[in-house]
Design an enzyme around this catalytic site. Structure first.
Site, short mmCIF file in Angstrom:
data_model
loop_
_atom_site.label_atom_id
_atom_site.label_comp_id
_atom_site.label_asym_id
_atom_site.label_seq_id
_atom_site.Cartn_x
_atom_site.Cartn_y
_atom_site.Cartn_z
N CYS A 20 0.57 -1.12 -0.30
CA CYS A 20 -0.19 0.06 0.09
C CYS A 20 1.25 1.14 -0.23
CB CYS A 20 -0.77 0.03 1.26
SG CYS A 20 0.34 0.48 2.76
N GLU A 22 -0.78 -0.54 16.20
CA GLU A 22 -0.71 0.45 15.57
C GLU A 22 -1.97 1.27 16.26
OE1 GLU A 22 -3.15 0.23 11.84
OE2 GLU A 22 -4.75 1.71 13.10
N THR A 40 -6.54 1.01 11.00
CA THR A 40 -7.04 1.17 10.12
C THR A 40 -6.91 -0.45 9.14
OG1 THR A 40 -4.10 0.63 9.37
CG2 THR A 40 -5.94 3.60 9.47
N ASN A 47 -4.12 -7.61 8.48
CA ASN A 47 -4.28 -7.76 7.13
C ASN A 47 -3.92 -8.45 6.00
OD1 ASN A 47 -3.03 -6.75 4.22
ND2 ASN A 47 -2.30 -5.06 6.07
N SER A 71 1.90 -5.70 3.50
CA SER A 71 3.32 -5.50 3.78
C SER A 71 3.99 -6.28 3.11
CB SER A 71 3.69 -5.61 4.65
OG SER A 71 2.86 -4.85 5.80
FE1 F3S Z 1 -1.08 3.21 5.37
FE2 F3S Z 1 -3.51 1.65 4.88
FE3 F3S Z 1 -0.93 0.72 4.23
S1 F3S Z 1 -2.90 2.41 6.99
S2 F3S Z 1 0.14 1.28 5.98
S3 F3S Z 1 -2.29 2.88 3.74
S4 F3S Z 1 -2.84 -0.15 4.98
#
Ligand code: F3S
Length: 274
Positions: free
Chosen positions: A12, A122, A158, A216, A258
């Site tokens: 992401c 987080e 998130t 996630n 990730s």
């Molecule tokens: Fe940020 Fe969303 Fe990635 S909170 S780290 S863009 S999954």
């Protein structure tokens, strides 16, 4: 067997940004794992000499310390400043948002409800910005809380699912006059989830690539399993079991937020060999 990648998968914006920041700061340390992917952490160590501190007490005065994508608790940030560390902030901006909301709403006298996993870094970080903060994983947990205030503000981790957040919001609305709801769920997660859902409906086997400690990635696996019984979570190509693919026609692939592209590519290559 046909192999098809989900229309949205993998890194992401926040993770790409954190890796970029870490790559630009050689000979530094991250405070906690930068992202939930051991392979990328190893690569940063080998190629950029970016080390890892698991414990704030281990930080030496004057170190360059990169704050992980998930953020860190307010007190840890204070400790780093006391140690005169050079602090580089790689917290994802979508995580900074709930931190700021909790700080502001708490200062305005609201009790805070965080929908999330209290053991997740987080959530620990976001929680640290408020005074009267409760973390819940489902609406039933709200029933055991004795709130100090009648005014409630709520944020979500998130990576959580929106429909589950709505159940918590609904319960709060039934019991409180004033409920301020902040939708802090990240769209990147949502996009990967929607694409995984779509692909798992047509695939007869789904491969989810990502860290086994990544929240996630685990959610992607849950979504895939709902639609496709043969869904497997793997961290790299070595975990691919050829027996899974007997009589399969369409193998769908998705990857957690990730998971680096080079890990995904190695898995795709191995599947093509099969
Ligand atoms: Fe940020 Fe969303 Fe990635 S909170 S780290 S863009 S999954």
């Amino acid at each position: 067997m046909e192999i098809k990648l989900a229309s949205s998968y993998g890194f992401c914006f926040g993770v790409k940004r954190a890796i970029q920041i870490a790559s630009e700061h050689q000979n530094s340390f991250t405070m906690g794992p930068l992202i939930h992917n051991q392979k990328e952490i190893d690569r940063l160590k080998n190629e950029n000499n970016v080390g890892l501190y698991e414990n704030i007490d281990d930080v030496n005065n004057g170190d360059t310390v990169i704050i992980r994508t998930h953020g860190i608790p307010k007190n840890d940030l204070h400790t780093l400043k006391q140690k005169e560390a050079k602090v580089i902030n790689a917290t994802c901006p979508f995580v900074t948002t709930p931190q700021n909301i909790v700080k502001k709403m708490s200062s305005e006298g609201y009790s805070i409800v965080i929908f999330g996993d209290s053991s997740h870094p987080e959530v620990k970080g976001v929680k640290s910005y408020g005074d009267d903060v409760y973390v819940v994983l489902n609406s039933d947990e709200l029933k055991t809380i004795k709130f100090k205030n009648d005014k409630i503000a709520t944020v979500a981790q998130t990576t959580r699912k929106k429909d589950e957040y709505l159940k918590i919001v609904n319960e709060l609305m039934l019991t409180h006059k004033e409920v301020r709801v902040f939708n802090t769920i990240c769209d990147a997660t949502f996009e990967n989830q929607a694409a995984a859902r779509e692909l798992s409906l047509e695939a007869d086997i789904m491969i989810v690539i990502g860290g086994k400690n990544s929240s996630n990635t685990k959610q992607l696996l849950d979504i895939c399993k709902t639609n496709c019984f043969d869904s497997y979570l793997i961290e790299d190509e070595s975990e691919i079991n050829p027996n899974w693919f007997k009589n399969k026609k369409l193998c769908g692939i998705t990857a957690g937020a990730s998971t680096p592209d080079w890990v995904i590519q190695k898995c795709v290559d191995k599947l093509r060999e099969l």
